[in-house]
Design an enzyme around this catalytic site. Structure first.
Site, PDB file in Angstrom:
ATOM      1  N   GLU A 247       0.906  -1.294   0.132  1.00  0.00           N
ATOM      2  CA  GLU A 247       0.056  -0.176   0.212  1.00  0.00           C
ATOM      3  C   GLU A 247       0.789   1.324   0.044  1.00  0.00           C
ATOM      4  O   GLU A 247       1.863   1.690   1.049  1.00  0.00           O
ATOM      5  CB  GLU A 247      -0.833   0.150   1.196  1.00  0.00           C
TER       6      GLU A 247
ATOM      7  N   CYS B 232      -3.559   7.837   4.556  1.00  0.00           N
ATOM      8  CA  CYS B 232      -3.294   7.341   3.266  1.00  0.00           C
ATOM      9  C   CYS B 232      -4.676   7.290   2.500  1.00  0.00           C
ATOM     10  O   CYS B 232      -4.691   7.544   1.290  1.00  0.00           O
ATOM     11  CB  CYS B 232      -2.696   5.806   3.115  1.00  0.00           C
TER      12      CYS B 232
END
Length: 520
Positions: free
Chosen positions: A257, A296
């Site tokens: 990620e 994020c």
């Protein structure tokens, strides 16, 4: 001298042999604790996790592993107040932001405990139905999934020291795979304390959970073909991980990620005073300020019809003006600090870069901090940027400022707006705002190609939706392209990463026995 936190590897607590790295209070600048992993026997640590921890976990059924997760959640819940205090001191978060991290981790564990209980007493997963390979079905093929005979290495980011561990560990442990976590150094204290509480409570088998605080040097070198590695962080570090021989030569499975320039899209057909515009403005302001924008999944780009550009700018600015920034210990403060002064400098550098192609529509930088010294504290005021040329100004689609910064940009028509959304080159999430069900559904179908999650916020769910940036264990977390190409959570889908699939070809009576088997 500050306390040197211990690592837990090979079934025992061990401190590093070096001076360690000091963690600081990002608001007061005071030293807190030290972390160090120098001199640890990493081959022995990984071997113990694989052999001792893995064997013990695989000997348990899904329901028994689910009970372990429930026990871990209970330990964490009992120590919740201590975690809040550590988060305030080490991450600079206000209570509501700490809850996203700490309570979010406990909730995720509890969810996987519930789902695991429903899996019952099996130790493997049946994948689909048996299919015939010979006449009259006398010889068939059945796919199954079994736990990988390795270790799960987690290399985590600084923004979620609690949730970042448990959202990965829950499906790993439920799958029967031992975990070694390497938390980001800047906020490792909370992760280490949580692991220590769980280990000290004795709720997990030896070797099921290990933690290494400090440098990550040498960790990737320990990976073997049946291991898996999960990384959350920058695209540059992700590229280094992908190029390691463990992955390129030994095919170690990886989940990445990375950076994500997420967006929010307001559909056409709304007036400045509509519910959809108000909903968008509130959500953008919230995503800019929760955890000081250090998520994020935070909104980085805001796409609106050209005619509403000025109105939306004012609406978001009005929401941001309510945000008080400073020392999270002060009850008047609604947004705390970034995790470190280094991160503050990085945000300011990124902001200066974006300002070469944008202008500030709302600039909180002139506002005074509450109960914090601006020369010491890593507190960043929110800034809403804007550009009237989203096609020509590429930086707004390429640069992610990991702080309370977002950029507003107009589109000519919906096709143009969708094109701009896709210019993120792969994102974790896009949220869409409107009230026409058919238009919302069509936009979601288009956006799904480059977004791991499409969050539709319409007025009828204004008080019910989980939020653009909230990662729920029921839904997939991850995204294609620039976002890393990974996938986590999504209910029991998360177990796939920790299992190996095999096609068992046999007579029906053998497959029937297999389906009834509870062998490890």
């Amino acid at each position: 001298m500050t306390e040197l936190l211990a690592n837990h590897v090979a079934g025992r607590w061990q401190t590093g042999q070096g001076p360690g790295s000091t963690l600081h209070d990002p608001v007061l600048g005071t030293p807190l604790v030290r972390v160090d992993a120098t001199g640890l026997d990493l081959p022995a640590a990984f071997a113990f996790a694989r052999e001792t921890g893995g064997k013990a976990l695989r000997a348990l059924s899904h329901a028994q592993r689910a009970k372990l997760l429930a026990d871990v959640a209970a330990v964490l819940q009992a120590n919740r107040d201590a975690y809040y205090a550590i988060s305030t001191a080490n991450s600079g978060t206000v209570k509501n932001d700490t809850a996203v991290d700490v309570d979010g981790g406990i909730y995720t564990l509890s969810q996987y405990a519930k789902w695991g209980t429903a899996l019952g007493n099996d130790r493997h997963l049946i994948d689909g139905s048996a299919v015939a390979l010979a006449k009259d079905g006398a010889f068939q093929s059945q796919h199954i999934q079994v736990p990988t005979r390795g270790v799960a290495l987690f290399i985590n980011a600084f923004n979620f020291p609690s949730w970042g561990l448990w959202e990965k560990a829950a499906p790993a442990l439920l799958s029967g795979v031992p975990v070694i976590v390497k938390p980001a150094t800047a906020t490792a204290w909370l992760t280490q304390r949580m692991v220590k509480d769980v280990i000290d409570a004795g709720v997990l088998p030896p070797g099921a959970l290990s933690i290494i605080c400090g440098s990550s040097a040498g960790l990737m070198d320990q990976l073997q073909p049946m291991d898996v590695v999960s990384f959350t962080g920058s695209a540059d570090t992700a590229a280094t991980i992908r190029s390691h021989t463990a992955i390129t030569r030994h095919s170690v499975r990886s989940n990445i990620e990375a950076d994500s320039v997420n967006c929010a899209l307001l559909l056409p057909g709304h007036t400045a005073d509509s519910d959809a515009v108000a909903l968008l403005a509130r959500e953008v302001a919230r995503e800019m300020t929760v955890k000081s924008g250090q998520k994020c999944t935070a909104i980085r780009r805001v796409l609106v019809p050209q005619a509403l550009y000025d109105s939306v700018a004012r609406a978001i600015g009005a929401q941001l003006a309510k945000t008080t920034v400073g020392n999270p210990r002060n009850e008047a403060v609604r947004m705390g600090s970034l995790v470190s002064r280094a991160q503050y400098d990085s945000v300011q550098q990124g902001l200066r870069q974006l300002l070469t192609q944008t202008s500030a529509l709302y600039d909180g930088r002139a506002n005074a901090l509450i109960d914090a010294d601006p020369a010491i504290a890593a507190c960043a005021q929110p800034v809403l940027l804007g550009t009237q040329d989203p096609d020509g100004h590429a930086l707004v689609h390429d640069v992610e400022v990991f702080g309370p910064v977002a950029t507003l940009m107009p589109y000519r028509d919906l096709e143009h707006g969708l094109t701009l959304a896709h210019r993120g080159q792969g994102s974790l999430v896009c949220s869409v705002y409107g009230d026409d069900a058919s238009a919302l559904a069509a936009a979601a179908n288009d956006l799904a190609a480059s977004h791991g999650r499409v969050h539709i916020a319409s007025p009828d769910v204004a008080k019910l939706h989980s939020g653009h940036g909230n990662v729920m264990p029921q839904s997939q977390h991850g995204g294609p392209g620039r976002a890393g190409g990974g996938a986590e959570l999504g209910g029991l889908r998360a177990l796939d990463f920790y299992h190996r699939k095999s096609a068992i070809q046999a007579a029906p009576r053998v497959l029937q026995a297999l389906n009834q088997s509870v062998e490890a």
